[in-house]
Motif scaffolding. Structure first.
Motif, short mmCIF file in Angstrom:
data_model
loop_
_atom_site.label_atom_id
_atom_site.label_comp_id
_atom_site.label_asym_id
_atom_site.label_seq_id
_atom_site.Cartn_x
_atom_site.Cartn_y
_atom_site.Cartn_z
N PRO A 98 0.99 -16.18 1.30
CA PRO A 98 1.95 -17.57 0.67
C PRO A 98 0.97 -18.21 -0.60
N GLU A 99 -0.40 -17.66 -0.55
CA GLU A 99 -1.26 -18.21 -1.72
C GLU A 99 -0.64 -17.70 -3.11
N VAL A 100 -0.01 -16.77 -3.06
CA VAL A 100 0.62 -16.24 -4.30
C VAL A 100 1.60 -17.17 -4.93
N LEU A 101 2.02 -17.99 -4.17
CA LEU A 101 3.38 -18.87 -4.44
C LEU A 101 2.90 -20.13 -5.45
N GLY A 108 0.76 -1.19 -0.09
CA GLY A 108 -0.12 -0.16 -0.22
C GLY A 108 0.86 1.41 0.04
N ILE A 109 2.06 1.25 -0.02
CA ILE A 109 2.84 2.54 -0.05
C ILE A 109 3.56 2.45 -1.46
N TYR A 110 3.32 3.40 -2.17
CA TYR A 110 3.48 3.62 -3.60
C TYR A 110 4.69 4.89 -3.80
N ARG A 111 5.61 4.21 -4.63
CA ARG A 111 6.65 5.18 -5.10
C ARG A 111 6.67 5.29 -6.50
N PHE A 112 5.99 6.45 -7.16
CA PHE A 112 5.91 6.56 -8.47
C PHE A 112 6.80 7.79 -9.14
N GLU A 117 -5.98 -9.63 -7.47
CA GLU A 117 -6.35 -8.21 -6.68
C GLU A 117 -5.00 -7.48 -6.90
N LYS A 118 -3.85 -7.95 -6.41
CA LYS A 118 -2.72 -7.16 -6.47
C LYS A 118 -2.26 -6.58 -7.67
N THR A 119 -2.36 -7.42 -8.63
CA THR A 119 -1.83 -7.10 -9.92
C THR A 119 -2.79 -6.07 -10.61
N GLN A 120 -4.03 -6.38 -10.35
CA GLN A 120 -4.91 -5.32 -10.79
C GLN A 120 -4.92 -3.89 -10.19
N LYS A 121 -4.83 -3.98 -8.99
CA LYS A 121 -4.50 -2.70 -8.18
C LYS A 121 -3.37 -1.79 -8.95
N ILE A 122 -2.16 -2.34 -8.90
CA ILE A 122 -1.05 -1.81 -9.22
C ILE A 122 -1.32 -1.20 -10.71
N ASN A 123 -1.88 -2.16 -11.67
CA ASN A 123 -2.17 -1.62 -12.98
C ASN A 123 -2.80 -0.62 -13.10
N ARG A 124 -3.86 -0.61 -12.21
CA ARG A 124 -5.00 0.68 -12.25
C ARG A 124 -4.22 1.87 -11.68
N LEU A 125 -3.57 1.92 -10.87
CA LEU A 125 -2.66 3.04 -10.48
C LEU A 125 -1.79 3.36 -11.64
N LEU A 126 -0.91 2.40 -12.34
CA LEU A 126 -0.26 2.86 -13.37
C LEU A 126 -1.00 3.55 -14.54
N ALA A 127 -2.21 2.87 -14.82
CA ALA A 127 -3.06 3.26 -15.93
C ALA A 127 -3.53 5.03 -15.59
#
Ligand code: GAL
Length: 687
Positions: free
Chosen positions: A103-106, A64-68, A132-142
């Protein structure tokens, strides 16, 4: 086949992209290096950079801490010097905090061992958390960069591949099977030939993905699992692009496809014919082992041609070379440097087959970790004066002269059919020769004759339209559904010429054999049926006599029961001596050929030379040349753009009957010119 020659600007750019993967996140404490990069970008004539691949731990160092800010600056700086960017979603590798907390992402491997955090390309495609995590960061990038004028394209993740066998994936697999078999377990048991070794299931929960310590012999299961893996990967990708489609509907989306390195064959694990439908642009990463010690440069060039023609044909439009190396790679057995001239030649070969880019992995060599010796535009010496940098700049300058070629296509009258599913099934088949099936290599063998004759070929997949081609070649089409058989029949009935070989048409889409001999429609169009496949030891010798010449046969010989077909070639030896080995049959407006044995190259040369003549298959522009020179043409409504490439270590004379213009020097050329070792000439000719 493209019926018209209108240009398609797949990248939305009207220039050839030149640049590559750039990882400034590795150099944030070296502003001097980052500013030097901008200078070197200009000097190398680069214009496009792929950013944020594998940058997740820098973009989101803690949950949740982003550095763009660093990325803002890099993108602005690139734009300021006239460059553009391809923005990657970072899902190809994730930060350690995520694996630790969720750990379920592994990924879990086929032996059901959960993998530790590490490496890359190793997440579970089903994990709800990862999605969920990938969609979130992709949204922030977009949201942040979607309107940036530098943004040219989205690059989703990196080289999707691999599979996960965790409980969530088992659950998803069972759900996928229920859908596929309409919740009817009997249909599944029928399709998988259940009673064999007592493998009938009476509850969906008994089904498990294939495993070395469990089930691996049920071919229908293996095939469905591979299909599921493709679809689950696509579903993960589709989840990634939701915010991008929503926020940046006009920005094209791609993901970088791969090749398997041995023999440079198409990537085996995912069915790219399915994936292609979800992309706006095909892109791929090409790492041929130039100057290797097991084949000639021309042989390797032919294979590069084949795979390019497959990936281009997936969408019948120009594609993107997303990664290549300016010098050597770091993961071949022997990581040989490209010899002087090879970088320009190999790059132009990609363009000649339809690429609208030459991009690299990597812009700057990393200082540590496993890729620190992988070729890059900028080496550890940080210099623009070394050989590799200069060769890159030469490619950049050449591309700047090729703007008119951007968006042009390569129509073809000949198609070769590549089928991922047939390849999976044939490799799984226990029978024939365990080491000699070599499906993709067999297709390359058939492709070679056209490559040598400068005749354009589309390498298509089974759901594409056959009707536009005069000649369709379907070597070793082992798995073929009733529907595809009907389409092949129609193709011939309508006037097409169809060439098929040994080990074709044996099983249906469930990998269940056809009963009653060969499928009746195939028997009808071929006027014969294969009745036995003999498999040869490498020490066995047999020959086929064709047009009074003997050609060596290896690995496979099909015994043929002739009906109304004519015999064009016969076996010379063994219990099937003097029986048909090559047949021809007229069916309605078209005709078929069946080649019963695996023949040496000279047979294909002679066999296809006749067909080329018979069907009046033509080169687009006739250029005289010897062996090892390849001529490829991209076409626009008014012009042909001709690439004449010397893939030999000797000088080669080539000759132009009519006048053409050198696109680099603007000089007129007519008559004979000498190409130096590895030289490429790019000329244009008004139609
Ligand atoms: C590609 C990959 C790149 C880099 C490169 C090295 O397969 O996408 O990230 O690892 O190989 O050749």
């Amino acid at each position: 086949m493209m019926s018209n020659l209108e240009k398609t600007y797949t990248t939305q750019a009207n220039f050839m992209l030149h640049g590559g993967d750039y990882n400034p996140d590795q150099w944030l404490d070296r502003p001097d290096i980052l500013s030097n990069d901008l200078e070197l970008m200009k000097l190398s004539h680069s214009n496009t950079f792929s950013l944020s691949i594998f940058a997740w731990s820098t973009l989101e160092p803690e949950e949740g801490i982003y550095r763009f800010e660093w990325l803002d600056e890099i993108i602005d700086n690139i734009f300021r010097i006239g460059g553009r960017i391809i923005l990657a979603t970072p899902s190809g590798a994730r930060p350690a905090w995520m694996s630790q907390k969720y750990p379920e992402v592994l990924r879990t491997n086929a032996a059901r061992v959960k993998q530790l955090h590490g490496g890359r390309h190793n997440h579970c495609f089903t994990s709800g958390v990862y999605r969920e995590k990938t969609q979130k960061i992709n949204r922030l990038l977009a949201e942040r960069y979607g309107n940036h004028p530098a943004l040219l394209m989205w690059h989703i993740s990196n080289e999707y591949g691999g599979e996960c066998h965790c409980e969530q994936c088992q659950h998803a697999f069972r759900g996928w099977l229920k859908q596929k078999y309409n919740h009817d377990l009997k249909s599944l048991n029928d399709a998988w030939w259940g009673p064999f070794w007592s493998h009938t299931f009476n509850d969906w929960s008994q089904i498990e993905s294939p495993s070395p310590n469990g089930e691996s012999m049920v071919h229908g299961l293996n095939l469905d699992w591979k299909r599921f893996v493709t679809e689950q990967t696509i579903s993960f990708y589709e989840n990634e692009i939701v915010p991008l489609r929503e926020l940046t509907p006009t920005i094209p989306i791609t993901t970088n496809f791969m090749a398997d390195t041995n023999d440079l064959i198409p990537f085996q694990a995912l069915d790219y014919s399915k994936f292609a439908k979800h992309l706006d642009v095909i892109s791929w990463d090409a790492y041929p082992a130039w100057h290797n010690d097991w084949e000639s440069t021309a042989d390797l060039a032919m294979k590069v041609g084949f795979i390019n023609d497959l990936y281009r044909s997936l969408k019948q439009q120009p594609f993107i070379l997303m990664e290549s190396t300016p010098s050597s790679v770091n993961w071949h057995q022997v990581n040989k440097a490209k010899r002087p001239g090879m970088h320009l030649l190999s790059s132009m070969q990609m363009v000649s087959h339809g690429s609208d880019s030459v991009m690299y992995f990597q812009w700057r060599k990393s200082r540590g970790s496993s890729e620190k010796f992988h070729g890059a535009v900028v080496d550890h010496d940080n210099s623009s004066e070394n050989r590799v940098f200069k060769e890159v700049a030469r490619v950049g300058k050449t591309l700047e002269k090729l703007v008119d070629i951007v968006g042009t296509n390569r129509p073809a009258d000949v198609a070769i059919l590549y089928d991922w599913e047939s390849n999976w099934a044939i490799n799984d088949a226990q029978g024939f020769g365990m080491e000699t099936k070599r499906y993709p290599q067999t297709l390359q063998q058939h492709y070679r004759s056209f490559w040598e004759h400068d005749i354009p070929v589309d390498v298509i997949t089974k759901d594409q339209d056959f009707s536009a081609y005069k000649l369709l070649i379907v070597p070793m089409l082992y798995l073929v559904s009733e529907e595809t058989i009907a389409r092949l029949k129609q193709f011939v009935a309508d006037g097409g010429t169809l060439v098929m070989t040994y080990i074709s048409g044996l099983v249906n889409e469930h990998d269940l054999t056809y009963l009653g001999g060969w499928h009746k429609d195939l028997q009808e169009i071929f006027g014969m049926k294969p009745i036995e496949t003999d498999t040869l030891y490498s020490s066995d010798k047999n020959y086929v006599k064709y047009r009074n010449q003997s050609y060596e046969l290896r690995d496979y010989a099909t015994v043929i029961d002739l009906n109304t077909a004519s015999t064009e070639g016969i076996y010379e030896d063994d219990f099937y001596a003097n029986t048909a080995a090559v047949t021809n049959h007229k069916y309605e407006k078209g005709q078929t050929y069946y080649i019963g044995g695996r023949m040496e190259d000279s047979f294909h040369r002679d066999f296809y030379a006749e067909i080329i003549k018979e069907l009046t298959l033509k080169t687009i522009v006739s250029v005289g040349h010897g062996k090892g020179v390849s001529v490829q043409v991209r076409q626009a409504p008014e012009y042909d753009y001709i690439f004449v490439m010397n893939f030999t270590e000797e000088k080669q004379p080539v000759s132009f009957k009519s006048s053409v213009k050198d696109m680099f020097t603007s000089k007129e050329i007519i008559g004979e010119v000498i190409l130096e070792k590895y030289e490429v000439l790019i000329v244009e000719k008004a139609k």
